[in-house]
Each structure stands twice: as structure tokens, then as C-alpha cells.
Design an enzyme around this catalytic site. Structure first.
Site: not given
Length: 675
Positions: A141-143, A277
Site C-alpha cells: 500500500t502506498s510506499s 489515498h
């Protein structure tokens, strides 16, 4: 006997539900697994019934996250108990918890960076745990989604499929810095060929098969702009030789207003309309994509072939009467429990089963009915007064709670009472001792020497390191506990309510060498009460305003010359506080954001968290502030979440396809107080 039978019935009912959603085992750290130039941490989850040649999923956390947080906050481990695969949870070595997805080393096969450490862990798993090399997968997730793309590009020989939630294309963050604003804001645009060439450059000369890829993104993502989703489609369609026009589109799949676009057997992209996000992970869908379970895809489909469009719709969405999306977990008998602080609570979710909702409703009624009885004599350890613990110029009293089972190097929580209160009142009126029985930490309950039970948070002595005042007495207790009870000096925390919250801020400022984190309920900034008298009306009524720099300087003055780390801080305050004006909450935000060199604008805000009408604003991993709308001075304590903030227990994070189940510790404590 009746109470025991009642509690037993509730406990058995709770266990029947809990066992369906909680992972059966725990994480274990793995060391010496091979080349690891950046010191990535590797943690393994191995289910009790592991397949003879198991699949392996590498699950990677977001910025500010940890392996433990992603383990606790997703369902990959729980599903591993069912399907027998292994899960590796890497832990980023960066102090901010972000992954290196920008250096040439990490973007290149076997050249170094964080990616090599993860690749080494995969090779170790194949060699030592009999992992099936044809069933190794990556997700994040994300990074962690960015790293999923990096691993798919630089190590296509190791991974067979990837699933990336809210990431960016491989190579988009390339550059000298950890953060790439141009990419994050969606201004980096390339042709499909250019994006594809970046992936191919990750492993020069490689001609083998590439991992299947699945990407997910919310259309309202303001952290990693939605434009990156379109750029990612360009990248992976080029890699697999597909057109950028999908061969089929599925609406309301897997959730209402989400759209799944399939470009070929090796690539699909899911767009989440109206989602920011904090996109909810869809673990079961990911397992289906990896081939561990059945196929992906929903019932509502829009198939596009040339100029012919056919639509079949059998799926339903969860809406309110006006058609608006329900609040996250709203279907669960109205109980909005804690979600991961970096996850949104405003996304549409599948409805909980009727059995789960019924259990929650019944559990809530039973717990509240017996709560007052259960809290009496609920602890199993010893509560005792401690004397002769060191310098104590104002005669602060020390009371210690020690659970029956304590580890060799226990954590210590210092819990500080309000004005008119006592150590015993805070011991009996909060859940810190009960939770200590469960998690094995010590609790010190200081008692104020003032006849009214208020703390000295106003004298120069108490506001200054080792200069005197009530704060020195409490600091002496900490030093005594470290020396005599083998307390881990890296796991000492402080929390308090009202006057105790003020002392929490004082200790964080004057004794940053002793405390690792603090949590203050309905307090004031460090130094706000400074003056000649115990009560400072100007501060209490919210008329003291300073610049962020001025507030920060007050904290730094508490221990002149100190340049070490500062305790992580968490503030809580009710907007209708009639005793300590809510303006002090805003001033406190100025203070601690300055101390940690942060913007006063939070990086994320989470509504109805942890209770309806409350808002959690996260400024960084070192500071967060929770505003309780409509709440007066007697704010409800959230002891479990304080312990989560301290890292004493893992963050509990319900996922999108599991209805949260309460436990008796999730219910907050309310203490009516004067100050």
C-alpha cells in the site's frame, strides 16, 4: 456465580467470532537471510498448517508504517491460516518508514537498496522453507505499492504476480531524494514505450516472463495523484504488449462505484471512484489474482468489444436513504470502531453478516450492563506504595501496579490523575491496570502533594530538567523503576487527564531523555500555566496565543542543551471544554509541530475516529491530535488507543471485508472531574 456465568457466555460468544478474523500465530523476525545492504527488517508469518510447498506473499507497509502494523492491519495472515501460504512482512529501514524506491541501486537487479534486502529474503525462503518458486507474490500500500512495482521491474525472475494499492509506476520516484514531488503530484508523464523501457532497464538482459500486475487507485487521491494510475496503465500494457484500451470493464467491482478494467490475462487496473489515498485493501481479491483462491471479478459487468456494449448488473451498493455512502463500519450496528490511523473511514464497505451485527449489538448491551461490576477488583496484580525512590522535593507519592506476570524488561506507563483526584482514583477509574494484566507492563500512578490534588505545572523548577517541583519527583520514580525493576528505558511512556495532561506535557518537555511517548487528554501546552500561582486563568480560558516558534522554544528551554530525540506526542481535546478552553488544543498543535519541525497542516485526517464525531489528525509518526466534537472537559479516555500509540500493543485495523468485533477493552472510560 451469575456474573461468572454471564462473563463466560459473553467470552465464548466473542471467541467464536474472533477466531474467524484473527490470525492464529505471531510474527517472528528473521535474520541472516542474505545480502541486505540497507538493513531491511524481515518478519515471517507461518500458519500452523503450512502447505508442503507453500506459496509466499511479500506484504509491504506504507510510509510511517511497520511490518507489525501491516500484519495487524491487513487480513493476509488471517487468510494464510485458511490457505496455508507464508507471509513475509518487510520493515523499511528509513526512520520515516518509507521505502527506497528512488535510488538507482534499488531500481536495478542485485545492485543494492531496499529491494535487494527483500529479494534476499525471498531467495532465503525458497531455499530454506521449501517455498514454491512459481508461487511468490508481492503486494503493498502506498510506499509499499511503489516497492511492489520496483520488485516487479527489478526482480521479475522472483515474483509471479503483484498487486499495488495507491502507488506510482516503476521509476517514477527516481532521483536524488526520497520524496519526488513531481511524480507525487502527477506531473510526470511518459509514453507507454518510455515507461516500459524503465521496467526493462531494471534487469538488463532479462528475457524471461514478467509478473502479472494488478493496480488500484482512488480517483480523489491527493497524496499520490490519480494521474499516476493512468501512467501505470501505460507502463504495464506496454510491458505485456497490450493496448491501453481495456478488453472488458466491470462496474461496481469489487465495491460500489469501483471499476475493474481488464487489459489481458496479465494486467488489470481497478479505479475507485470518490476514494482518496486511504484506499481499503481487498485481500481476498488479491489472493484470487495471485491464483491462491478463485478468480477475480464481480457480477456487474460492462464488456466492450469493438462497437458493441452489453451490460448485466446484479450487484448492489450500500447507500443511505439519500443515496450517499454510509460511513465506514456504519453497517456494524452503528459501532464505529478504530480503524488503522492511516486508513480512511469513509469508504463504502460490504455489509456485515447478520450474525456479526447481532453479536455486536448483544455484546454492547451485555458489556454496558455488567461493566460497572466487572471493573471492581478486575485486576490480578498488586497495587502498592513505593517510598525512598530518590530526589522528591515536593513529596509526590508513588504507587506501583505490578501485574502477576511481568517480562524480564517490562514497559512502564506513568498514568497521572486530574485535579481533585488521587493515584487510587486513577488506578480504579481507568483501564491501564487491567490492560497491564494482559500485556505485562508496569504502571506508576503518582499522587500530587497539593491539597486540592492539582499538579505543579507552573513553577520554573517543575518546568526545568532536574530543578525541582513535582516533575522531579516523578522523574525520580522513573529512574528508580529502571534501576530496580529492570524497566526497559526505551519503553517508558506517560499519559494523563486534565491537570495530569498538563504534567504529561511538562514531563515531555523537561525530561525528554526519560520518556519515549506521551498522550495528553484535555491539557494545555507546556509552559502555558507558567507564573506565580497554581491556577492560570489566562491559559485556562484560552487567551494565551503564541507563535509555533515561541511554543517550541518553551519546550526546548525545559532541558537546556539537550539535543536528543523528543517523545512522540498525542493530544486529545473536546471542542466544548468549559474548563480548559479548546483553544489550548490549537496552541498545543502549534507547539508540537514546531518541536518536530512539521507543518501545522496534517498529512491525513480521519473522521469518526475513534468515536463518532471525533477527528484524528495525523501530522507524522511523531505527532497526532484528536478533536472530540461536542465533548466537554470530561473527555472519554481511550486507553487501548493510547497503548497503541505507545507501541505497547499493535494497532487494531479492521479491513474492508471483515466486520470489526468489539472487546471489553475497546470501551472507553469516562471520569467526571473538575480539572
Amino acid at each position: 456465580m451469575f456474573l461468572r456465568a454471564l462473563l463466560t457466555s459473553v467470552a465464548l460468544a466473542a471467541f467464536a467470532v474472533l477466531r474467524t478474523i484473527a490470525a492464529a500465530g505471531q510474527l517472528q523476525q528473521v535474520t541472516n537471510f542474505g545480502s541486505n545492504p540497507t538493513n531491511v527488517g524481515i518478519y515471517l508469518y507461518r500458519p500452523a498448517n503450512t502447505a508442503s510447498s507453500p506459496a509466499l506473499i511479500v506484504a509491504m507497509h506504507y510510509c510511517t508504517g511497520t511490518a507489525q502494523a501491516y500484519f495487524s492491519g491487513t487480513q493476509y495472515a488471517t487468510l494464510a491460516d485458511q490457505y496455508g501460504y507464508l507471509v513475509i512482512y518487510p520493515n523499511a529501514p528509513d526512520s520515516g518508514g518509507c521505502w527506497d524506491v528512488h535510488t538507482n541501486a534499488t531500481l536495478t537487479h542485485n545492485a543494492g537498496g531496499d529491494s535487494l534486502g527483500i529479494a534476499s529474503a525471498v531467495r532465503y525462503a525458497i531455499a530454506n522453507w521449501n517455498v514454491d518458486p512459481n508461487r511468490v507474490f508481492a503486494t503493498g500500500t502506498s510506499s509499499g505499492a511503489m516497492m511492489t512495482n520496483v520488485l516487479a521491474g527489478a526482480y521479475p525472475d522472483l515474483f509471479k504476480a503483484g498487486s499495488a494499492f495507491a502507488g506510482v509506476p516503476y521509476g517514477c520516484f527516481a532521483g536524488p531524494d526520497m520524496w519526488n514531488s513531481a511524480c507525487a503530484t502527477g506531473t510526470v508523464s511518459k509514453t507507454p514505450q518510455q515507461w516500459g523501457d524503465l521496467v526493462r532497464s531494471g534487469y538488463p538482459g532479462y528475457t524471461g516472463s514478467r509478473p502479472k500486475m494488478q493496480i488500484w487507485q482512488g480517483t480523489l487521491d491527493t497524496t499520490l495523484n490519480y494521474a499516476n494510475f493512468a501512467e501505470g496503465i501505460k507502463q504495464w500494457t506496454n510491458i505485456f504488449g497490450y493496448t491501453t484500451t481495456p478488453i472488458s470493464t466491470t462496474t461496481n467491482d469489487p465495491l460500489a462505484n469501483w471499476t475493474r478494467s481488464i487489459y489481458g490475462p496479465n494486467f488489470q487496473a481497478i479505479s475507485a471512484a470518490g476514494v482518496d489515498h486511504n484506499i481499503p485493501t481487498q485481500e481476498k481479491d488479491v489472493l484470487a489474482w495471485f491464483g491462491i483462491t478463485g478468480s477475480t471479478g464481480g457480477a456487474s459487468t460492462t464488456s466492450t468489444h469493438s462497437s458493441t456494449t452489453s451490460t448485466t448488473s446484479t450487484s448492489t451498493s450500500t447507500t443511505t436513504a439519500s443515496g450517499a455512502q454510509q460511513t465506514h463500519w456504519g453497517q456494524c450496528a452503528g459501532r464505529n470502531l478504530r480503524n488503522n490511523r492511516y486508513k480512511s473511514q469513509n469508504e463504502p464497505q460490504p455489509a456485515c453478516s447478520s450474525q456479526s451485527s447481532m453479536f455486536i449489538s448483544l455484546f454492547s448491551k451485555w458489556i454496558f450492563a455488567i461493566g460497572a461490576i466487572a471493573m471492581v477488583n478486575a485486576t490480578s496484580g498488586t497495587y502498592q506504595k513505593v517510598e525512598n525512590f530518590g530526589p522528591n522535593p515536593t513529596d509526590v507519592q508513588m504507587f506501583l501496579y505490578r501485574p502477576s506476570v511481568v517480562p524480564k524488561k517490562p514497559t512502564l506507563v506513568v498514568a497521572i490523575h486530574y485535579c481533585t483526584g488521587t493515584a487510587e482514583a486513577f488506578f480504579k477509574g481507568t483501564e491501564y491496570a487491567n490492560l497491564a494484566d494482559r500485556y505485562g507492563y508496569l504502571v506508576i500512578y503518582p499522587e500530587a502533594p497539593d491539597i486540592g490534588g492539582c499538579w505543579d505545572v507552573y513553577t520554573n523548577a517543575t518546568l526545568t530538567h532536574d530543578a525541582g517541583g513535582d516533575s522531579l519527583g516523578i522523574a525520580s520514580m522513573i529512574r528508580y523503576a529502571i534501576a530496580n525493576y529492570s524497566v526497559d528505558p526505551d519503553r517508558v511512556f506517560v499519559t494523563g487527564l486534565s491537570s495530569g495532561a498538563m504534567m504529561t506535557n511538562v514531563l515531555a518537555g523537561a525530561y525528554p531523555d526519560l520518556f519515549k511517548a506521551g498522550s495528553a487528554y484535555a491539557g494545555v501546552p507546556y509552559g502555558c500555566f507558567a507564573g506565580p500561582t497554581l491556577w492560570n486563568s489566562a491559559c485556562a480560558t484560552g487567551t494565551i496565543n503564541k507563535s509555533a516558534q515561541q511554543w517550541g522554544d518553551l519546550v526546548r528551554n525545559g532541558y537546556p542543551g539537550y539535543n536528543g530525540p523528543r517523545p512522540r506526542m498525542q493530544l486529545w481535546h473536546g471542542t466544548e471544554d468549559e474548563v480548559i478552553d479548546y483553544n489550548n488544543f490549537e496552541e498545543g498543535i502549534k507547539q508540537w509541530t514546531n518541536v518536530f519541525d512539521l507543518s501545522m497542516t496534517p498529512v491525513s485526517s480521519h473522521y469518526n475516529n475513534p468515536l463518532p464525531g471525533w477527528t484524528r489528525s495525523v501530522h507524522s509518526q511523531n505527532f497526532e491530535a484528536i478533536k472530540a466534537a461536542g465533548v466537554p472537559h470530561d473527555i472519554k479516555l481511550q486507553e487501548v488507543q493510547v497503548l497503541e500509540w505507545f507501541g505497547v500493543i499493535p494497532v487494531r485495523a479492521p479491513t474492508s471485508n471483515i466486520c470489526p468485533v468489539p472487546n471489553m477493552f475497546a470501551y472507553s472510560t469516562r471520569i467526571t472531574l473538575l480539572v
